[in-house]
Design a protein around this motif. Structure first.
Motif, PDB file in Angstrom:
ATOM      1  N   HIS A   1      23.363  24.251  37.063  1.00 22.73           N
ATOM      2  CA  HIS A   1      24.281  24.396  39.056  1.00 22.73           C
ATOM      3  C   HIS A   1      24.282  25.304  39.798  1.00 22.73           C
ATOM      4  N   ARG A   2      23.312  26.357  39.377  1.00 23.43           N
ATOM      5  CA  ARG A   2      22.818  26.971  39.898  1.00 23.43           C
ATOM      6  C   ARG A   2      21.486  26.872  41.507  1.00 23.43           C
ATOM      7  N   ALA A   3      20.733  25.792  41.043  1.00 21.36           N
ATOM      8  CA  ALA A   3      19.590  25.496  41.614  1.00 21.36           C
ATOM      9  C   ALA A   3      20.048  24.323  42.167  1.00 21.36           C
ATOM     10  N   ILE A   4      20.903  23.740  41.403  1.00 16.69           N
ATOM     11  CA  ILE A   4      21.616  22.347  42.322  1.00 16.69           C
ATOM     12  C   ILE A   4      22.144  23.093  44.499  1.00 16.69           C
ATOM     13  N   SER A   5      22.900  24.424  43.828  1.00 18.14           N
ATOM     14  CA  SER A   5      24.450  24.801  44.653  1.00 18.14           C
ATOM     15  C   SER A   5      23.118  25.136  45.622  1.00 18.14           C
ATOM     16  N   ALA A   6      21.987  25.843  45.063  1.00 17.95           N
ATOM     17  CA  ALA A   6      21.244  27.076  45.937  1.00 17.95           C
ATOM     18  C   ALA A   6      19.941  25.734  47.591  1.00 17.95           C
ATOM     19  N   ALA A   7      19.804  24.480  46.467  1.00 22.70           N
ATOM     20  CA  ALA A   7      19.308  23.038  47.472  1.00 22.70           C
ATOM     21  C   ALA A   7      20.364  22.726  47.857  1.00 22.70           C
TER      22      ALA A   7
ATOM     23  N   ASN B   1      21.846  24.668  51.022  1.00 19.91           N
ATOM     24  CA  ASN B   1      21.272  25.762  52.147  1.00 19.91           C
ATOM     25  C   ASN B   1      20.765  24.395  53.696  1.00 19.91           C
ATOM     26  N   THR B   2      21.108  25.779  54.418  1.00 20.06           N
ATOM     27  CA  THR B   2      21.389  24.687  55.933  1.00 20.06           C
ATOM     28  C   THR B   2      20.530  24.647  56.396  1.00 20.06           C
ATOM     29  N   GLY B   3      19.085  25.385  56.465  1.00 22.79           N
ATOM     30  CA  GLY B   3      18.372  25.906  57.973  1.00 22.79           C
ATOM     31  C   GLY B   3      18.701  26.440  58.760  1.00 22.79           C
ATOM     32  N   THR B   4      19.583  27.295  59.261  1.00 22.51           N
ATOM     33  CA  THR B   4      20.284  27.817  60.475  1.00 22.51           C
ATOM     34  C   THR B   4      18.732  27.670  61.343  1.00 22.51           C
ATOM     35  N   MET B   5      17.841  28.661  60.346  1.00 18.87           N
ATOM     36  CA  MET B   5      17.239  29.076  61.155  1.00 18.87           C
ATOM     37  C   MET B   5      16.327  28.004  62.770  1.00 18.87           C
ATOM     38  N   LEU B   6      16.444  26.389  62.259  1.00 19.52           N
ATOM     39  CA  LEU B   6      15.632  25.591  63.180  1.00 19.52           C
ATOM     40  C   LEU B   6      17.498  25.488  64.742  1.00 19.52           C
ATOM     41  N   LYS B   7      18.556  25.762  64.261  1.00 16.32           N
ATOM     42  CA  LYS B   7      19.675  26.201  64.626  1.00 16.32           C
ATOM     43  C   LYS B   7      19.625  27.285  65.826  1.00 16.32           C
ATOM     44  N   SER B   8      19.387  27.910  65.451  1.00 19.14           N
ATOM     45  CA  SER B   8      18.864  29.330  66.308  1.00 19.14           C
ATOM     46  C   SER B   8      18.179  29.458  66.843  1.00 19.14           C
ATOM     47  N   ALA B   9      17.195  28.546  67.270  1.00 25.66           N
ATOM     48  CA  ALA B   9      15.395  28.515  67.970  1.00 25.66           C
ATOM     49  C   ALA B   9      15.882  28.218  68.957  1.00 25.66           C
ATOM     50  N   ALA B  10      17.319  26.971  68.496  1.00 22.38           N
ATOM     51  CA  ALA B  10      17.670  25.463  69.855  1.00 22.38           C
ATOM     52  C   ALA B  10      18.560  26.395  70.183  1.00 22.38           C
TER      53      ALA B  10
ATOM     54  N   LEU C   1      14.110  15.789  69.080  1.00 23.02           N
ATOM     55  CA  LEU C   1      13.357  16.043  68.211  1.00 23.02           C
ATOM     56  C   LEU C   1      14.223  17.326  67.742  1.00 23.02           C
ATOM     57  N   VAL C   2      15.226  17.439  67.708  1.00 22.77           N
ATOM     58  CA  VAL C   2      15.446  18.248  67.437  1.00 22.77           C
ATOM     59  C   VAL C   2      16.769  17.320  65.591  1.00 22.77           C
ATOM     60  N   LEU C   3      16.627  16.537  66.696  1.00 23.05           N
ATOM     61  CA  LEU C   3      17.602  15.291  65.526  1.00 23.05           C
ATOM     62  C   LEU C   3      15.964  14.710  63.948  1.00 23.05           C
ATOM     63  N   LYS C   4      15.171  14.980  65.064  1.00 24.38           N
ATOM     64  CA  LYS C   4      13.867  14.061  63.448  1.00 24.38           C
ATOM     65  C   LYS C   4      14.002  15.429  62.931  1.00 24.38           C
ATOM     66  N   ARG C   5      12.924  16.962  63.589  1.00 24.07           N
ATOM     67  CA  ARG C   5      13.608  18.031  62.203  1.00 24.07           C
ATOM     68  C   ARG C   5      14.608  17.956  61.648  1.00 24.07           C
ATOM     69  N   ARG C   6      15.660  18.078  61.596  1.00 21.23           N
ATOM     70  CA  ARG C   6      16.787  17.420  60.731  1.00 21.23           C
ATOM     71  C   ARG C   6      16.779  17.023  59.531  1.00 21.23           C
ATOM     72  N   ASN C   7      16.149  15.761  60.398  1.00 25.37           N
ATOM     73  CA  ASN C   7      15.803  14.663  59.435  1.00 25.37           C
ATOM     74  C   ASN C   7      15.175  14.804  58.943  1.00 25.37           C
ATOM     75  N   ASP C   8      14.302  15.254  58.583  1.00 27.72           N
ATOM     76  CA  ASP C   8      13.339  16.075  58.029  1.00 27.72           C
ATOM     77  C   ASP C   8      13.214  17.370  56.662  1.00 27.72           C
ATOM     78  N   ILE C   9      14.208  18.442  56.966  1.00 29.47           N
ATOM     79  CA  ILE C   9      14.692  18.293  56.479  1.00 29.47           C
ATOM     80  C   ILE C   9      15.803  18.039  55.326  1.00 29.47           C
ATOM     81  N   LEU C  10      16.301  17.336  56.156  1.00 35.54           N
ATOM     82  CA  LEU C  10      17.795  17.059  55.214  1.00 35.54           C
ATOM     83  C   LEU C  10      16.772  16.112  54.106  1.00 35.54           C
ATOM     84  N   ALA C  11      15.783  15.214  54.144  1.00 41.58           N
ATOM     85  CA  ALA C  11      14.862  14.909  53.383  1.00 41.58           C
ATOM     86  C   ALA C  11      13.860  15.464  52.391  1.00 41.58           C
ATOM     87  N   LYS C  12      13.812  16.851  52.259  1.00 43.67           N
ATOM     88  CA  LYS C  12      13.097  17.649  51.764  1.00 43.67           C
ATOM     89  C   LYS C  12      13.676  18.316  50.842  1.00 43.67           C
TER      90      LYS C  12
END
Length: 149
Positions: free
Chosen positions: A93-99, A102-111, A56-67
């Motif tokens: 460059h700022r927009a590309i770097s921000a995108a 963005n690590t999505g650490t909320m998923l990791k901390s919740a898990a 489930l975590v890997l699927k969620r991670r895959n969705d985040i990376l696809a977005k």
């Protein structure tokens, strides 16, 4: 070398033949094997639950990376459509770097929090002599505390 012990035999066992005695030994050995099998099955169930969680975590991670990939493609497409005069590298460059970063650490901390809570419940249950499948009930007299699942 063996040491012979002189003691009275069980009356039931005296009447049995050697073949019947061996069958009894095999049966008692199978009981021990069955207990071991049950223990291994319980461990396997715990492992399968952990594997399901990991999937489930890997699927969620895959969705985040696809977005994230879609967002970067959108930024590149937007920037490519702009006239050459308006194409500025710094905002791009700022927009590309921000995108990209963005690590999505909320998923990791919740898990991590969920995993720690489950481990703590199992540890408390083990300390109280309760297996992980039965709910723990407060033993305090008159307590209105909820049952911990």
């Amino acid at each position: 070398y063996g040491c012979q012990e002189d003691r009275e035999s069980d009356v039931k066992l005296i009447k049995l033949t050697t073949k019947e005695l061996r069958q009894r030994e095999e049966t008692s050995g199978n009981m021990k094997t069955n207990a071991l099998t049950r223990q291994l099955t319980k461990n396997t169930v715990d492992e399968s639950a952990m594997l399901k969680t990991e999937i489930l975590v890997l699927k969620r991670r895959n969705d985040i990376l696809a977005k994230k990939e879609k967002r970067i493609q959108g930024i590149v497409t937007e920037w490519g459509k702009k006239p050459v005069e308006e194409q500025q590298f710094e905002p791009y460059h700022r927009a590309i770097s921000a995108a990209a970063f963005n690590t999505g650490t909320m998923l990791k901390s919740a898990a991590t929090v969920i995993t720690q809570v489950i481990k703590a419940q199992k540890l408390v249950g083990a300390m109280n002599g309760v297996d992980g499948d039965t709910p723990m009930v407060s033993k305090a007299a008159g307590s209105k505390a909820c049952t911990i699942m």
